[in-house]
Structures are given as C-alpha cells and as structure tokens.
Design a protein around this motif. Sequence first.
Motif, PDB file in Angstrom:
ATOM      1  N   MET A   1      -2.241  -2.185  -9.824  1.00  0.00           N
ATOM      2  CA  MET A   1      -1.423  -2.510  -8.663  1.00  0.00           C
ATOM      3  C   MET A   1      -2.290  -2.973  -7.486  1.00  0.00           C
ATOM      4  N   ASN A   2      -3.441  -2.350  -7.310  1.00  0.00           N
ATOM      5  CA  ASN A   2      -4.352  -2.802  -6.256  1.00  0.00           C
ATOM      6  C   ASN A   2      -4.876  -4.205  -6.541  1.00  0.00           C
ATOM      7  N   LEU A   3      -5.128  -4.473  -7.819  1.00  0.00           N
ATOM      8  CA  LEU A   3      -5.582  -5.805  -8.210  1.00  0.00           C
ATOM      9  C   LEU A   3      -4.505  -6.843  -7.904  1.00  0.00           C
TER      10      LEU A   3
ATOM     11  N   ASN B   1      -4.514  24.255 -24.360  1.00  0.00           N
ATOM     12  CA  ASN B   1      -5.606  23.310 -24.589  1.00  0.00           C
ATOM     13  C   ASN B   1      -5.257  22.158 -25.523  1.00  0.00           C
ATOM     14  N   PHE B   2      -4.188  22.310 -26.289  1.00  0.00           N
ATOM     15  CA  PHE B   2      -3.796  21.254 -27.225  1.00  0.00           C
ATOM     16  C   PHE B   2      -2.571  20.469 -26.757  1.00  0.00           C
ATOM     17  N   ILE B   3      -1.843  20.986 -25.764  1.00  0.00           N
ATOM     18  CA  ILE B   3      -0.609  20.307 -25.319  1.00  0.00           C
ATOM     19  C   ILE B   3      -0.618  20.070 -23.813  1.00  0.00           C
ATOM     20  N   TRP B   4      -0.569  21.172 -23.018  1.00  0.00           N
ATOM     21  CA  TRP B   4      -0.335  21.006 -21.583  1.00  0.00           C
ATOM     22  C   TRP B   4      -1.487  20.312 -20.856  1.00  0.00           C
ATOM     23  N   LEU B   5      -2.715  20.758 -21.085  1.00  0.00           N
ATOM     24  CA  LEU B   5      -3.845  20.143 -20.384  1.00  0.00           C
ATOM     25  C   LEU B   5      -4.088  18.698 -20.829  1.00  0.00           C
ATOM     26  N   PRO B   6      -4.011  18.391 -22.139  1.00  0.00           N
ATOM     27  CA  PRO B   6      -4.117  16.971 -22.518  1.00  0.00           C
ATOM     28  C   PRO B   6      -3.018  16.103 -21.922  1.00  0.00           C
ATOM     29  N   LEU B   7      -1.797  16.629 -21.842  1.00  0.00           N
ATOM     30  CA  LEU B   7      -0.714  15.871 -21.209  1.00  0.00           C
ATOM     31  C   LEU B   7      -1.033  15.597 -19.749  1.00  0.00           C
ATOM     32  N   SER B   8      -1.521  16.610 -19.055  1.00  0.00           N
ATOM     33  CA  SER B   8      -1.875  16.444 -17.657  1.00  0.00           C
ATOM     34  C   SER B   8      -2.956  15.380 -17.484  1.00  0.00           C
ATOM     35  N   ALA B   9      -3.997  15.463 -18.313  1.00  0.00           N
ATOM     36  CA  ALA B   9      -5.094  14.502 -18.211  1.00  0.00           C
ATOM     37  C   ALA B   9      -4.635  13.092 -18.559  1.00  0.00           C
ATOM     38  N   ARG B  10      -3.773  12.988 -19.552  1.00  0.00           N
ATOM     39  CA  ARG B  10      -3.282  11.671 -19.977  1.00  0.00           C
ATOM     40  C   ARG B  10      -2.444  11.014 -18.876  1.00  0.00           C
ATOM     41  N   ILE B  11      -1.533  11.783 -18.285  1.00  0.00           N
ATOM     42  CA  ILE B  11      -0.700  11.248 -17.204  1.00  0.00           C
ATOM     43  C   ILE B  11      -1.572  10.811 -16.035  1.00  0.00           C
ATOM     44  N   ALA B  12      -2.575  11.625 -15.708  1.00  0.00           N
ATOM     45  CA  ALA B  12      -3.464  11.286 -14.600  1.00  0.00           C
ATOM     46  C   ALA B  12      -4.254  10.013 -14.895  1.00  0.00           C
ATOM     47  N   ARG B  13      -4.739   9.869 -16.137  1.00  0.00           N
ATOM     48  CA  ARG B  13      -5.542   8.693 -16.479  1.00  0.00           C
ATOM     49  C   ARG B  13      -4.699   7.419 -16.485  1.00  0.00           C
ATOM     50  N   LEU B  14      -3.506   7.489 -17.070  1.00  0.00           N
ATOM     51  CA  LEU B  14      -2.639   6.316 -17.057  1.00  0.00           C
ATOM     52  C   LEU B  14      -2.263   5.941 -15.629  1.00  0.00           C
ATOM     53  N   SER B  15      -2.090   6.937 -14.782  1.00  0.00           N
ATOM     54  CA  SER B  15      -1.781   6.668 -13.384  1.00  0.00           C
ATOM     55  C   SER B  15      -2.951   5.955 -12.710  1.00  0.00           C
TER      56      SER B  15
ATOM     57  N   GLU C   1       0.827  -1.209   0.000  1.00  0.00           N
ATOM     58  CA  GLU C   1       0.000   0.000   0.000  1.00  0.00           C
ATOM     59  C   GLU C   1       0.861   1.259   0.000  1.00  0.00           C
ATOM     60  N   ASP C   2       1.964   1.219   0.734  1.00  0.00           N
ATOM     61  CA  ASP C   2       2.882   2.365   0.736  1.00  0.00           C
ATOM     62  C   ASP C   2       3.482   2.586  -0.646  1.00  0.00           C
ATOM     63  N   GLU C   3       3.844   1.503  -1.325  1.00  0.00           N
ATOM     64  CA  GLU C   3       4.411   1.627  -2.673  1.00  0.00           C
ATOM     65  C   GLU C   3       3.376   2.195  -3.642  1.00  0.00           C
ATOM     66  N   ILE C   4       2.137   1.754  -3.516  1.00  0.00           N
ATOM     67  CA  ILE C   4       1.067   2.275  -4.373  1.00  0.00           C
ATOM     68  C   ILE C   4       0.840   3.757  -4.102  1.00  0.00           C
ATOM     69  N   ALA C   5       0.831   4.132  -2.826  1.00  0.00           N
ATOM     70  CA  ALA C   5       0.618   5.535  -2.465  1.00  0.00           C
ATOM     71  C   ALA C   5       1.742   6.422  -2.988  1.00  0.00           C
ATOM     72  N   THR C   6       2.975   5.926  -2.917  1.00  0.00           N
ATOM     73  CA  THR C   6       4.118   6.693  -3.426  1.00  0.00           C
ATOM     74  C   THR C   6       4.017   6.892  -4.927  1.00  0.00           C
ATOM     75  N   LYS C   7       3.625   5.838  -5.642  1.00  0.00           N
ATOM     76  CA  LYS C   7       3.422   5.931  -7.085  1.00  0.00           C
ATOM     77  C   LYS C   7       2.336   6.944  -7.415  1.00  0.00           C
TER      78      LYS C   7
ATOM     79  N   HIS D   1       0.704  12.181  -9.530  1.00  0.00           N
ATOM     80  CA  HIS D   1      -0.116  13.370  -9.308  1.00  0.00           C
ATOM     81  C   HIS D   1       0.725  14.634  -9.455  1.00  0.00           C
ATOM     82  N   ALA D   2       1.956  14.603  -8.953  1.00  0.00           N
ATOM     83  CA  ALA D   2       2.844  15.765  -9.081  1.00  0.00           C
ATOM     84  C   ALA D   2       3.143  16.059 -10.545  1.00  0.00           C
ATOM     85  N   ASN D   3       3.369  15.013 -11.344  1.00  0.00           N
ATOM     86  CA  ASN D   3       3.630  15.212 -12.770  1.00  0.00           C
ATOM     87  C   ASN D   3       2.412  15.795 -13.481  1.00  0.00           C
TER      88      ASN D   3
END
Length: 266
Positions: free
Chosen positions: A218-220, A197-211, A129-135, A140-142
């Motif tokens: 990892m929980n599974l 709207n074409f670069i930074w926000l999509p990158l943010s959303a993509r990183i968040a979704r893949l995370s 759980e600690d490893e998952i939380a760290t990930k 989230h920071a990225n």
Amino acid sequence: MDPSLIIGLVLAFASVAALVTLEGASVAALILPPPMILVFGATIAVGLAGNTLKDTLNAFRAVPRAFLGRAPKPQESIERIIGLAEKARAEGLLALEAEATDSKDPFLSRALQNVADGTDPEELRILMEDEIATKSRADHANSKFFAALGGYAPTMGIVGTVVSLTHVLENLSDPSSLGPMIASAFVATLWGLLSANFIWLPLSARIARLSELEIERMNLVMEGVLAVQSGAQPMLLADRLRAMVPEHEVKGGGRADAKEKVRAAA
C-alpha cells in the motif's frame, strides 16, 4: 495462495504423531475430548473476556486469509503504476478515472478516483496514510488476539491437568487404574502447549507478516500514485519504486529491466 502456514502446521503435527508412534504409543490416546474441550474452550473464552466481542469476531474472520492469503508481489504493483504513469502522460489525469473503475484493488481504485477528481496532493497523501494506518491497527488487533490465546493456552492445559489429578487422588483405592488416569491427566497440558505453539502463535505471526507485506504494498502504491499525479517521468518512477523494494522481491533484480519495459511501451 501461499501454502506455508498449511505446510508448516501439517509438518508440525506430523512430527508429534511420528514421535508418539516411534515411542510405541498410540496417537488415539492423545485425542481425548474432555481435555481438548477444556483447553480450546477455556482459551477462547478467556481471550474473549480480555477483548471486545467485535475484536474476537474480527480476529476469527481473519483466519481464512491467514491460510489462503496471497503474499503481494511488488513487481506487479510497480508494472501497474508505470502503466498508469504512461497513460496519464499520454491522455491526462482524467483518463485515470476509467482505470479506477476497472481496478480490482480498492485502495488503488479510490486513490485513482481522487486523482481524477483533482484532489489536492497533500490531502490525498493524508487520506491514503490514514487508510494505511487504519489497516495496520486492525491487523495488529487480530494478531494480538491470537498471540494472547497462545499465552493463555499452556495455563489452561495446566488447569486441566490439575483438575484431572484431583480426580486421580480421589481414586487411590484402585491402583490398577492410576497409570492410565495420570497419563490422561497430562494430555491437557500437552494440548495446551500444542495449541499455543502449533496453532495460536503461528496464526498470530502469519497475520502479522501478511499485514506487513500488505502495508508495504500500500505504501508502494501510495508513493506511485502521488508521483503519477505530479507528472513523474515513468523511467524515473520505475527507479524510485524499485528502490523501495528489496532486490530479491523484484523480478529481474536490476533497474535496467524497468527502463527497457518503459521504452518498449513508449
């Protein structure tokens, strides 16, 4: 590799190019180095100023994965864990040490090694759980970094436009050049909006979704490994793991398929 980010960005910029072309203008008129340097350079600089250098470097290191990252497949994880459960019941938990060595998934490998070493189940759960939380915190920071750039970019575009318009006002004595100069001034605002709207926000959303998808995987894996450690019956384990995953993400859609695979392997 999931190409959705690449496809989306290409279609977005193609739509802008199509609009410009249909309006009878030239796409080349929008490719002006001075405003682009200001918008992209100042946006990244302000983002750096609001974070640590390490945060900034880690965020940009996450960009390749945002483009090339592969969405986890729960079905593969479930089948893998069921196989481990079968092996543990047949050969004992020590047999999982070989599986830990062969596994290409570092998270699963460490978990299996701990199981083979006889780590207490509660301690193992806390460790995982600690490893998952760290990930989750790192991802989230990225994502937050690029979301911040998406907020800064339009303002940087306005700054560029104001600077350019100041230059325009200094040259009112030449009316013939005012039109092109004003048009060029607004290119900075355009790139501020486009980059946000074409670069930074999509990158943010993509990183968040893949995370999110990776954290779910990892929980599974965590629940599966702990169940294997406790000696769970493979068919019941298959039911439990499938219950943790949306139906459309599991191949075959029904839980009976997992039971059939377990019976076939038995």
